[in-house]
Enzyme design. Structure first.
Site, PDB file in Angstrom:
ATOM      1  CE  LYS A  52      55.125  70.268  63.070  1.00 33.26           C
ATOM      2  NZ  LYS A  52      56.048  69.342  62.387  1.00 33.26           N
ATOM      3  CD  GLN A  96      58.706  67.446  64.205  1.00 32.90           C
ATOM      4  OE1 GLN A  96      57.461  67.458  63.754  1.00 32.90           O
ATOM      5  NE2 GLN A  96      59.609  68.393  63.840  1.00 32.90           N
ATOM      6  CG  ASP A 119      55.299  66.836  57.644  1.00 26.83           C
ATOM      7  OD1 ASP A 119      55.062  67.944  57.590  1.00 26.83           O
ATOM      8  OD2 ASP A 119      55.888  65.852  58.086  1.00 26.83           O
TER       9      ASP A 119
HETATM   10  N1  GUN Z   1      61.576  68.632  61.251  1.00 23.37           N
HETATM   11  C1  GUN Z   1      61.770  69.916  60.993  1.00 23.37           C
HETATM   12  N2  GUN Z   1      60.681  70.437  60.217  1.00 23.37           N
HETATM   13  C2  GUN Z   1      59.851  69.370  59.891  1.00 23.37           C
HETATM   14  C3  GUN Z   1      58.429  69.230  59.350  1.00 23.37           C
HETATM   15  O1  GUN Z   1      57.866  70.278  58.854  1.00 23.37           O
HETATM   16  N3  GUN Z   1      57.998  67.991  59.329  1.00 23.37           N
HETATM   17  C4  GUN Z   1      58.464  67.076  59.912  1.00 23.37           C
HETATM   18  N4  GUN Z   1      57.828  65.657  59.780  1.00 23.37           N
HETATM   19  N5  GUN Z   1      59.719  66.835  60.627  1.00 23.37           N
HETATM   20  C5  GUN Z   1      60.214  68.043  60.472  1.00 23.37           C
END
Ligand code: GUN
Length: 291
Positions: A52, A96, A119
């Site tokens: 990211k 996350q 998200d």
């Molecule tokens: N854990 C697995 N996929 C994601 C996501 O798209 N966002 C977040 N914040 N955590 C994750």
């Protein structure tokens, strides 16, 4: 059979975003700023967050990675979220997942200001999506819709079968596919672990979205010739021949299913790269303001 190339599409979208951001900056505006909170040292989470941050660089965004040990208390994390909610220099942020067991993920998700929830996990964004209002869409479903759109895949009136009912993928993609929109306007069936005749239902599908996290679950006898198959699976399977020690395995038995399909996404290189792209698009939207 035609391959839906998510890797190439994602690169193209990031280039489009970068171009828009460079115009913003040339006009004297500040670039979008995404903050990621990472708690603990989970291998998967480390690599997702690193990707990211890398995508932010490619798009010309500012990014900040806030790392905390897994001893952080829920209260401390909530106060950090409160600080980010109020920071005018932060357009969007993510925490996350998964979080350590002593922290309530739902409480954390709901503590994030929905206007910064890039998200798309906050109940306000989930609800807005479900009734067709603008808001942040969960990244993986948004990436799937973008692929269907960019590849000009007809969805109107089609029967879409979604395998899996997670809050992050199954439910929101079912919601998006059923909306009166293009892509969308599908008749949607959602199957899950208690569905009895899953093979028969899949055989009726014009579009299958497999999001169960069960490697190779969708076999050739479940797919109607000419169907479009979207594979969301990303299970890490041990593989000693790889430097990483694992390979990513989709929910679809690709080798046997692909020859039957009109369109299919590979794993890796299908839906995966699009997910981060959607996060970038949401962050750009957050910077520009969508509410
Ligand atoms: N854990 C697995 N996929 C994601 C996501 O798209 N966002 C977040 N914040 N955590 C994750």
């Amino acid at each position: 059979m035609k391959i839906i190339d998510g890797k190439q599409t994602a690169a193209q979208i990031k280039a489009e975003i970068a171009e828009e951001v460079s115009r913003m900056v040339a006009d004297g505006q500040r670039p979008p700023h995404l903050v990621a909170i990472l708690v603990g040292h989970d291998g998967g989470s480390e690599s997702y967050v690193a990707n990211k941050v890398k995508a932010c660089e490619v798009c010309g965004f500012r990014s900040s990675l806030l790392r905390y040990d897994d001893t952080i208390t829920e209260e401390e994390l909530l106060s950090e979220i409160d600080r980010l909610n109020r920071d005018p220099e932060v357009d969007g942020f993510i925490v996350q997942l998964p979080l350590p067991k002593h922290i309530d993920e739902q409480k954390v998700t709901e503590a994030i200001d929905f206007r910064k929830d890039v998200d798309g996990f906050h109940p306000i964004n989930v609800g807005r999506l479900s009734i067709g209002l603008p808001g942040f869409r969960s990244a993986t479903p948004a990436g799937i819709i973008e692929l269907l759109d960019r590849y000009g895949i007809e969805t109107k009136g089609k029967h879409a079968v979604v395998l899996g009912r997670s809050n992050i993928v199954g439910k929101p993609i079912a919601s998006l596919l059923m909306q009166k929109a293009q892509p969308g306007d599908c008749t949607v069936t959602v199957c899950h672990s208690s569905t009895r005749n899953i093979k028969e239902i899949c055989r009726e599908a014009d579009i299958i979205v497999a999001a169960l996290g069960r490697p190779g679950f969708v076999t050739a006898d479940m797919v109607k010739p000419g169907a479009t198959v979207i594979d969301v699976g990303t299970t890490r399977v041990p593989d000693a021949s790889r430097k990483s020690g694992f390979r990513l395995c989709g929910d679809v038995d690709f080798d046997n299913v692909a020859p039957l399909c009109e369109w299919i996404t590979p794993v890796p290189g299908g839906v995966g790269p699009m997910t981060i792209c959607s996060l970038m698009k949401n962050t750009l939207l957050a910077r520009k303001g969508i509410f």
